[in-house]
Scaffold this motif. Structure first.
Motif, PDB file in Angstrom:
ATOM      1  N   LEU A   1      -0.452  -1.385  -1.485  1.00  0.00           N
ATOM      2  CA  LEU A   1      -0.143  -1.098  -2.889  1.00  0.00           C
ATOM      3  C   LEU A   1      -0.958  -1.963  -3.846  1.00  0.00           C
ATOM      4  CD1 LEU A   1       3.732  -0.801  -2.551  1.00  0.00           C
ATOM      5  CD2 LEU A   1       2.184   1.065  -3.119  1.00  0.00           C
ATOM      6  N   ILE A   2      -1.168  -3.227  -3.500  1.00  0.00           N
ATOM      7  CA  ILE A   2      -1.871  -4.140  -4.406  1.00  0.00           C
ATOM      8  C   ILE A   2      -3.383  -3.900  -4.395  1.00  0.00           C
ATOM      9  CG2 ILE A   2      -2.414  -6.584  -4.814  1.00  0.00           C
ATOM     10  CD1 ILE A   2       0.396  -7.230  -3.765  1.00  0.00           C
ATOM     11  N   GLU A   3      -3.955  -3.670  -3.220  1.00  0.00           N
ATOM     12  CA  GLU A   3      -5.414  -3.598  -3.092  1.00  0.00           C
ATOM     13  C   GLU A   3      -5.986  -2.204  -3.273  1.00  0.00           C
ATOM     14  OE1 GLU A   3      -6.300  -5.303   0.657  1.00  0.00           O
ATOM     15  OE2 GLU A   3      -5.446  -7.274   0.161  1.00  0.00           O
ATOM     16  N   ASN A   4      -5.172  -1.188  -3.273  1.00  0.00           N
ATOM     17  CA  ASN A   4      -5.693   0.177  -3.409  1.00  0.00           C
ATOM     18  C   ASN A   4      -6.387   0.365  -4.762  1.00  0.00           C
ATOM     19  OD1 ASN A   4      -5.795   3.089  -2.597  1.00  0.00           O
ATOM     20  ND2 ASN A   4      -4.558   3.310  -4.441  1.00  0.00           N
TER      21      ASN A   4
ATOM     22  N   SER B   1       1.390  -3.372   5.783  1.00  0.00           N
ATOM     23  CA  SER B   1       1.467  -1.913   5.628  1.00  0.00           C
ATOM     24  C   SER B   1       2.007  -1.458   4.288  1.00  0.00           C
ATOM     25  CB  SER B   1       2.345  -1.326   6.743  1.00  0.00           C
ATOM     26  OG  SER B   1       1.826  -1.652   8.003  1.00  0.00           O
ATOM     27  N   ILE B   2       2.662  -2.360   3.535  1.00  0.00           N
ATOM     28  CA  ILE B   2       3.237  -1.951   2.255  1.00  0.00           C
ATOM     29  C   ILE B   2       2.612  -2.730   1.098  1.00  0.00           C
ATOM     30  CG2 ILE B   2       5.369  -1.737   0.913  1.00  0.00           C
ATOM     31  CD1 ILE B   2       6.901  -1.523   3.551  1.00  0.00           C
TER      32      ILE B   2
ATOM     33  N   ILE C   1      -0.665   6.306  -0.960  1.00  0.00           N
ATOM     34  CA  ILE C   1      -1.183   4.928  -0.931  1.00  0.00           C
ATOM     35  C   ILE C   1      -0.695   4.191   0.311  1.00  0.00           C
ATOM     36  CG2 ILE C   1      -1.235   2.716  -2.167  1.00  0.00           C
ATOM     37  CD1 ILE C   1      -0.756   4.288  -4.755  1.00  0.00           C
ATOM     38  N   VAL C   2       0.590   4.301   0.586  1.00  0.00           N
ATOM     39  CA  VAL C   2       1.182   3.539   1.679  1.00  0.00           C
ATOM     40  C   VAL C   2       1.088   4.338   2.973  1.00  0.00           C
ATOM     41  CG1 VAL C   2       3.277   2.420   2.508  1.00  0.00           C
ATOM     42  CG2 VAL C   2       2.755   2.414   0.078  1.00  0.00           C
ATOM     43  N   SER C   3       0.552   3.713   4.003  1.00  0.00           N
ATOM     44  CA  SER C   3       0.418   4.388   5.295  1.00  0.00           C
ATOM     45  C   SER C   3       1.645   4.211   6.173  1.00  0.00           C
ATOM     46  CB  SER C   3      -0.804   3.826   6.043  1.00  0.00           C
ATOM     47  OG  SER C   3      -0.667   2.432   6.258  1.00  0.00           O
ATOM     48  N   TYR C   4       2.541   3.320   5.767  1.00  0.00           N
ATOM     49  CA  TYR C   4       3.721   3.043   6.578  1.00  0.00           C
ATOM     50  C   TYR C   4       4.652   4.265   6.572  1.00  0.00           C
ATOM     51  CZ  TYR C   4       7.121  -0.010   8.835  1.00  0.00           C
ATOM     52  OH  TYR C   4       7.962  -0.597   9.746  1.00  0.00           O
TER      53      TYR C   4
ATOM     54  N   ILE D   1      12.084   4.293   0.463  1.00  0.00           N
ATOM     55  CA  ILE D   1      12.710   3.585   1.585  1.00  0.00           C
ATOM     56  C   ILE D   1      11.736   3.534   2.757  1.00  0.00           C
ATOM     57  CG2 ILE D   1      14.630   3.603   3.207  1.00  0.00           C
ATOM     58  CD1 ILE D   1      15.483   3.085   0.345  1.00  0.00           C
ATOM     59  N   PHE D   2      11.477   2.307   3.281  1.00  0.00           N
ATOM     60  CA  PHE D   2      10.583   2.121   4.424  1.00  0.00           C
ATOM     61  C   PHE D   2      11.364   1.528   5.592  1.00  0.00           C
ATOM     62  CE2 PHE D   2       8.042   1.729   0.573  1.00  0.00           C
ATOM     63  CZ  PHE D   2       7.017   2.630   0.813  1.00  0.00           C
ATOM     64  N   GLU D   3      11.258   2.171   6.742  1.00  0.00           N
ATOM     65  CA  GLU D   3      11.975   1.726   7.943  1.00  0.00           C
ATOM     66  C   GLU D   3      11.252   0.523   8.557  1.00  0.00           C
ATOM     67  OE1 GLU D   3      14.724   1.146  10.284  1.00  0.00           O
ATOM     68  OE2 GLU D   3      14.990   3.074   9.320  1.00  0.00           O
ATOM     69  N   THR D   4      11.673  -0.669   8.194  1.00  0.00           N
ATOM     70  CA  THR D   4      11.015  -1.895   8.664  1.00  0.00           C
ATOM     71  C   THR D   4      11.939  -2.764   9.511  1.00  0.00           C
ATOM     72  OG1 THR D   4      11.645  -2.957   6.572  1.00  0.00           O
ATOM     73  CG2 THR D   4       9.437  -2.008   6.695  1.00  0.00           C
ATOM     74  N   THR D   5      13.007  -2.187  10.017  1.00  0.00           N
ATOM     75  CA  THR D   5      14.010  -2.976  10.741  1.00  0.00           C
ATOM     76  C   THR D   5      13.419  -3.588  12.002  1.00  0.00           C
ATOM     77  OG1 THR D   5      15.675  -1.395   9.978  1.00  0.00           O
ATOM     78  CG2 THR D   5      16.315  -2.914  11.728  1.00  0.00           C
ATOM     79  N   LYS D   6      13.726  -4.864  12.194  1.00  0.00           N
ATOM     80  CA  LYS D   6      13.340  -5.556  13.425  1.00  0.00           C
ATOM     81  C   LYS D   6      14.422  -6.583  13.738  1.00  0.00           C
ATOM     82  CE  LYS D   6       9.731  -8.242  15.712  1.00  0.00           C
ATOM     83  NZ  LYS D   6       8.464  -9.002  15.553  1.00  0.00           N
ATOM     84  N   THR D   7      15.458  -6.130  14.428  1.00  0.00           N
ATOM     85  CA  THR D   7      16.547  -7.046  14.785  1.00  0.00           C
ATOM     86  C   THR D   7      16.246  -7.710  16.118  1.00  0.00           C
ATOM     87  OG1 THR D   7      17.728  -5.190  15.782  1.00  0.00           O
ATOM     88  CG2 THR D   7      18.310  -5.779  13.530  1.00  0.00           C
TER      89      THR D   7
END
Length: 513
Positions: free
Chosen positions: A94-97, A89-90, A107-110, A143-149
């Motif tokens: 960003l690289i392929e767009n 998602s990040i 660009i980022v859908s996240y 800032i992207f909320e990617t937390t997975k505890t």
């Protein structure tokens, strides 16, 4: 010379010694600044702050955003984020767009939570499990909320076991705990407010309350108490509880600790405030009274006659647990005239060969019972109950046969110990168990008069206790409007009022009509 320099750090007078922060002065000053628009400077700063590559779970990924033709890097803690989401998602976006766009948001859908520019604030976000994106030329971080505890799933409660009612329990993930409360209270007035309470560990505490019920003065008092905490780390609610209590050395608790979301939700809807914290499978309910610590959530799940029977049984058990052993000591030492002659002869016959006075007998067996209880809790679960049963049987039988203990003492200790198990709240359970030893000593020195005097002094002490300004025995004393849910509760449709001692914004729970 070293001693002199150390003494110079200590202030004169009665103030506590004040030691300046010497370990990371440069980092503290750095965190007060904003990030630069220069790519190389930003990456050097954050690699230095997080000790990269020495810190193995800190990941820094450099790449080029093709559509913008600009360098960028992301930084995150691999053990706390969902790496698959970061990749798909990040990074890949960003690289392929290929479509030219001037905004990262396009660009980022996240889902993007926010942007930040302060170095200290960004560092806190990264430590909490988010992913930070830095783009060359931008003076802000994305800032992207990617937390997975990782943690336990929602399970049954271990301590507050009930036969009828919800079986869900809080776990160590605060997100799950908030969701459990939201599921039970579907109300837009339910507020979940976050506060950072520690300097170094940056631990969050979440205040949960209903804004159309809670008393504003009570809420302000609790927030001030939280703000007054000066500590580097508080990792669990049990430690926070000791910081918040007005009398942390008191034998009796003034904050209610529970693992049950349904119980927490019922207190919120009365106007109480609860505290949640990451890594704590529980919550703190404030303020708490003596009655709330004695009650059990099952009292309300059962029909009124059954619930009242269990509640009265619990109050009887409280007095049995506290006074059975002291009364035995007092009567056998000072008040033998109170015992019927036949019973007196039976007791005297069993004690004929016992070499110890009754107070020593009682203390020996009370301590032995506490040892067996704690051993049964601490050893691995498959053999814990076995140790408790076998240990009690073997120890008691051997002590009687060896004429060290009289048989009636075994009965007294067993009755007192079993009664203490009925009190479900852990802190109140400890308070009654410790108070029992104090009553034994007073009864051993002054008989029933000593135990009675100590009981009266205890009542005076309990009446003086307050929980965030709320008297400990409210609403009984001082009297205030309530649903009268103290010793005996009414049927549900008769419980019309919320507790008056909380001064909620809406006193009426259900209206006539």
């Amino acid at each position: 010379m070293k001693i002199k320099s150390l003494k110079s750090l200590i202030k004169n007078g009665n103030e506590e010694p004040q030691f300046p922060e010497l370990s990371n002065v440069q980092d503290i000053e750095l965190k007060k600044q904003d990030i630069s628009s220069q790519y190389d400077q930003n990456i050097a700063i954050f690699k230095s702050i997080f000790s990269f590559p020495k810190n193995t779970d800190i990941k820094v990924r450099e790449f080029t955003i093709r559509s913008l033709n600009r360098r960028a890097f992301i930084i995150f803690i691999s053990t706390m984020v969902d790496i698959k989401n970061v990749q798909e998602s990040i990074l890949e976006k960003l690289i392929e767009n290929q479509h030219p766009s001037g905004k990262i948001q396009d660009i980022v859908s996240y889902p993007m939570e926010k942007t930040a520019s302060n170095i200290g604030e960004i560092t806190e976000f990264i430590c909490a499990g988010v992913t930070a994106l830095f783009v060359d030329g931008d003076q802000k971080c994305y800032i992207f909320e990617t937390t997975k505890t990782r943690g336990r799933s929602i399970e049954k409660t271990d301590n507050e076991i009930i036969l009828k009612g919800a079986k869900e329990s809080f776990n160590e993930k605060v997100v799950d705990n908030i969701a459990l409360l939201r599921k039970k209270i579907k109300n837009e007035n339910l507020i979940v407010e976050a506060k950072i309470i520690t300097k170094r560990s940056k631990n969050d505490v979440f205040l949960v309350y209903e804004k159309d019920l809670v008393n504003d003065e009570l809420l302000k008092k609790i927030k001030e108490r939280l703000d007054s905490i000066d500590s580097d780390k508080i990792l669990d609610l049990s430690i926070l509880e000791q910081h918040l209590e007005e009398r942390p050395r008191s034998l009796f608790p003034t904050i209610l600790y529970t693992e049950r979301p349904d119980r927490a939700a019922s207190f919120i809807e009365e106007g109480h405030i609860i505290l949640l914290m990451s890594n704590s499978p529980s919550c703190l309910i404030m303020p708490a009274t003596f009655w709330s610590l004695i009650h059990s959530p099952e009292d309300h799940y059962l029909r009124a006659p059954y619930g009242n029977f269990i509640r009265i049984l619990r109050f009887v058990a409280l007095f049995v647990a506290a006074f059975t052993s002291p009364l035995y000591v007092a009567i056998t030492n000072y008040h033998v005239g109170m015992i019927p002659p036949d019973l007196l002869m039976a007791i005297a016959g069993t004690r004929e060969r016992v070499p110890f006075p009754s107070i020593i007998e009682i203390l020996m067996m009370e301590i032995a019972f506490e040892l067996i209880r704690e051993a049964g809790l601490r050893v691995p679960s498959p053999i814990g109950p076995t140790i408790g049963i076998v240990g009690a049987l073997i120890l008691g039988q051997a002590a009687v046969q060896a004429n060290i203990i009289s048989p009636i003492v075994i009965i007294v200790i067993a009755l007192s110990g079993l009664s203490s198990f009925i009190i479900s709240d852990i802190s109140m359970n400890f308070a009654i168990r410790l108070a029992r030893f104090l009553f034994i000593f007073t009864a051993g020195f002054l008989g029933i008069y000593g135990a009675t005097a100590f009981f009266m002094a205890s009542l005076f002490y309990l009446v003086s206790l307050k929980s965030f300004g709320i008297p400990y025995f409210a609403p009984m004393t001082p009297h205030s409007i309530s649903s009268k849910d103290l010793i005996v509760r009414h049927v549900p449709f008769k419980e019309r009022f919320r507790p008056g001692y909380l001064k909620p914004k809406d006193m009426v729970r259900q209206r006539k009509g």
